[in-house]
Design an enzyme around this catalytic site. Structure first.
Site, short mmCIF file in Angstrom:
data_model
loop_
_atom_site.label_atom_id
_atom_site.label_comp_id
_atom_site.label_asym_id
_atom_site.label_seq_id
_atom_site.Cartn_x
_atom_site.Cartn_y
_atom_site.Cartn_z
N MET A 21 -7.24 -22.62 15.41
CA MET A 21 -8.02 -21.39 15.53
C MET A 21 -9.13 -21.32 14.49
O MET A 21 -9.19 -22.14 13.55
CB MET A 21 -7.11 -20.17 15.42
CG MET A 21 -6.46 -19.80 16.74
SD MET A 21 -5.58 -18.23 16.60
CE MET A 21 -5.30 -17.89 18.33
N HIS B 172 -1.86 -19.44 19.65
CA HIS B 172 -1.33 -18.27 18.92
C HIS B 172 -0.10 -18.55 18.08
O HIS B 172 0.32 -17.67 17.32
CB HIS B 172 -1.07 -17.12 19.89
CG HIS B 172 -2.34 -16.44 20.32
ND1 HIS B 172 -3.16 -16.97 21.29
CD2 HIS B 172 -2.95 -15.32 19.86
CE1 HIS B 172 -4.22 -16.18 21.44
NE2 HIS B 172 -4.11 -15.17 20.59
N VAL B 173 0.47 -19.74 18.18
CA VAL B 173 1.58 -20.07 17.28
C VAL B 173 1.10 -19.93 15.83
O VAL B 173 1.87 -19.60 14.92
CB VAL B 173 2.12 -21.50 17.60
CG1 VAL B 173 1.13 -22.58 17.19
CG2 VAL B 173 3.45 -21.75 16.91
N GLN B 174 -0.21 -20.15 15.63
CA GLN B 174 -0.79 -20.07 14.27
C GLN B 174 -0.80 -18.65 13.72
O GLN B 174 -0.99 -18.44 12.53
CB GLN B 174 -2.24 -20.57 14.29
CG GLN B 174 -2.38 -22.02 14.62
CD GLN B 174 -3.78 -22.37 15.10
OE1 GLN B 174 -4.64 -22.71 14.31
NE2 GLN B 174 -4.01 -22.26 16.40
N GLY C 266 -3.65 -35.28 6.77
CA GLY C 266 -4.14 -36.67 6.76
C GLY C 266 -4.93 -37.04 8.02
O GLY C 266 -4.89 -38.19 8.46
N ASP D 83 -8.30 -16.55 9.75
CA ASP D 83 -9.53 -17.37 9.76
C ASP D 83 -10.11 -17.66 8.37
O ASP D 83 -10.89 -18.59 8.21
CB ASP D 83 -10.62 -16.69 10.59
CG ASP D 83 -10.32 -16.75 12.09
OD1 ASP D 83 -9.30 -17.34 12.46
OD2 ASP D 83 -11.12 -16.20 12.86
N ALA E 31 0.84 -1.21 0.00
CA ALA E 31 0.00 0.00 0.00
C ALA E 31 0.87 1.26 0.00
O ALA E 31 0.60 2.22 -0.73
CB ALA E 31 -0.93 -0.01 1.21
N ARG F 204 -7.77 -4.26 19.13
CA ARG F 204 -9.22 -4.35 18.98
C ARG F 204 -9.76 -3.19 19.82
O ARG F 204 -9.73 -3.24 21.04
CB ARG F 204 -9.74 -5.69 19.50
CG ARG F 204 -9.15 -6.91 18.78
CD ARG F 204 -9.90 -8.17 19.18
NE ARG F 204 -9.16 -9.39 18.89
CZ ARG F 204 -9.21 -10.04 17.74
NH1 ARG F 204 -9.90 -9.58 16.74
NH2 ARG F 204 -8.55 -11.17 17.58
O1 F6P Z 1 -9.67 -13.76 14.18
C1 F6P Z 1 -8.42 -14.32 14.22
C2 F6P Z 1 -8.21 -15.07 15.51
O2 F6P Z 1 -6.91 -15.56 15.51
C3 F6P Z 1 -9.24 -16.19 15.77
O3 F6P Z 1 -8.93 -17.36 15.09
C4 F6P Z 1 -9.15 -16.31 17.27
O4 F6P Z 1 -10.34 -16.81 17.81
C5 F6P Z 1 -8.93 -14.90 17.71
O5 F6P Z 1 -8.35 -14.21 16.62
C6 F6P Z 1 -8.05 -14.76 18.93
O6 F6P Z 1 -7.96 -13.42 19.26
P1 F6P Z 1 -7.01 -12.84 20.40
O7 F6P Z 1 -5.60 -12.93 19.91
O8 F6P Z 1 -7.46 -11.45 20.59
O9 F6P Z 1 -7.22 -13.73 21.58
#
Ligand code: F6P
Length: 336
Positions: free
Chosen positions: A170, A253-255, A186, A128, A23, A72
């Site tokens: 998640m 949160h590793v994801q 799998g 997500d 951007a 948020r």
């Molecule tokens: O919306 C993305 C996400 O990673 C969801 O998969 C998960 O439920 C949420 O955010 C977790 O949010 P936070 O990091 O604020 O706990």
């Protein structure tokens, strides 16, 4: 349009930095001044803006997280909060916004646009993948690959001990991460909010597997599933089949972290550029997305109110490849 600002909001996603970079550079390419807003809508309210040049986004394309930080914002949900944000934007002479985020981000953007009319184009940034108006969201591919790396490792130990592993991934209200990582990893089953899986079906499947001398099982559970989270499910299953050796892993949160995959970097670059060029073409209150490989703009209203269904072919792959005749869900049967 002379001056635009870019921000990231909501849960971060790998590839957000690549999108910011796109951007910023696309803006400069088209002769715009580009500002970054730190900490999403909270930063907008507090006037936390900084002008960005091309070099300020060097060396970030490969990084997870977001250099602009994310939040948020509770305050932006209030009319007073949004008024303060508008005053900051007006004072700085910002005449266009690029919002990178998910559902909550675009809900806020739509309200803000309707109240103050600042042209805004969004880029879908959430692991997500639950946004209508794009086949894939920025960060989804990386998150799935992170799950996959974990599933592959878990499989080694599950197999060695002949266990049943419930792996929670998640997806606040959706099973996109679950379904794709289950296929690629799998797994025997993917449990997700979009497709009701009664407990008895899970139990039957595991019993059937054991009767077929299958020693180990992996079940992927989306955190948003209504039957329960992975730990609840594991408890319920254990009550039904006490002989199983059941374990639970929550990937958490590793994801959300790590270097974005090539697919996410390319998508983020394309959408960051698409957002800026969309603004210049007079588009507003829309999200840039890619559907069937084409860049498309979808009204924020649709992205936040319409549901993007999970392709049933994907869930069927899991069923068929796990050695039992496919049984249509009640929903599918009634659709026939
Ligand atoms: O919306 C993305 C996400 O990673 C969801 O998969 C998960 O439920 C949420 O955010 C977790 O949010 P936070 O990091 O604020 O706990």
């Amino acid at each position: 349009m002379k001056r635009i600002a870019v921000f990231t909001s909501g849960g971060d996603a790998p590839g957000m930095n690549a999108c910011i970079r796109a951007a910023v550079r696309a803006g400069h390419y088209h002769g715009l001044e580009v500002f970054g807003i730190y900490r999403g809508y909270d930063g907008m309210i507090q006037g936390n803006f900084l002008e960005m040049d091309d070099r300020s986004v060097s060396n970030i394309i490969q990084k997870g997280g977001t250099v602009l930080k994310s939040a948020r914002s509770e305050e932006f949900r209030t009319a007073e909060g949004r008024k303060k944000a508008y005053e900051q934007i007006k004072q700085l002479g910002i005449d266009g916004l690029v919002a990178i985020g998910g559902n909550g981000t675009f809900t806020g953007a739509e309200i803000f646009f309707n109240e103050y009319g600042i042209p805004t184009v969004g880029c879908p940034g959430t692991i997500d993948n639950d946004l209508y108006g794009t086949d894939f969201t920025i960060g989804y591919d990386t998150a799935v690959n992170t799950c996959l790396a974990a599933i592959d490792k878990i499989r080694d130990t599950v197999d060695a001990h002949e266990r049943v592993l419930f792996i929670e991934v998640m997806g606040r209200d959706t099973g996109y991460i679950a379904v794709r990582s289950a296929i690629a990893g799998g797994a025997e089953m993917a449990i997700m909010p979009e497709h009701k899986t009664p407990l008895k079906n899970i139990v039957e499947k595991l019993k059937y597997g054991s009767s077929e001398s299958k020693a180990s099982h992996i079940v992927i559970v989306a955190e948003g599933d209504k039957v329960g989270r992975a730990a609840d499910l594991a408890d319920k299953v254990l009550k039904e089949i006490p002989s199983l050796d059941v374990k639970v892993t929550i990937l958490g949160h590793v994801q959300r972290g790590g270097a974005p995959t090539a697919a996410d970097r390319v998508l983020a670059s394309r959408l960051g550029l698409g957002a800026v060029e969309g603004l210049l073409a007079g588009k507003s209150n829309v999200m840039a997305g890619v559907i069937n490989r084409a860049l498309v703009y979808t009204p924020f209203h649709d992205t936040i109110t319409k549901k993007k269904p999970i392709n049933k072919e994907l869930t069927r792959i899991i069923e068929v490849l796990n050695g039992r005749k496919y049984q249509a869900t009640e929903e599918e049967q009634s659709a026939k």
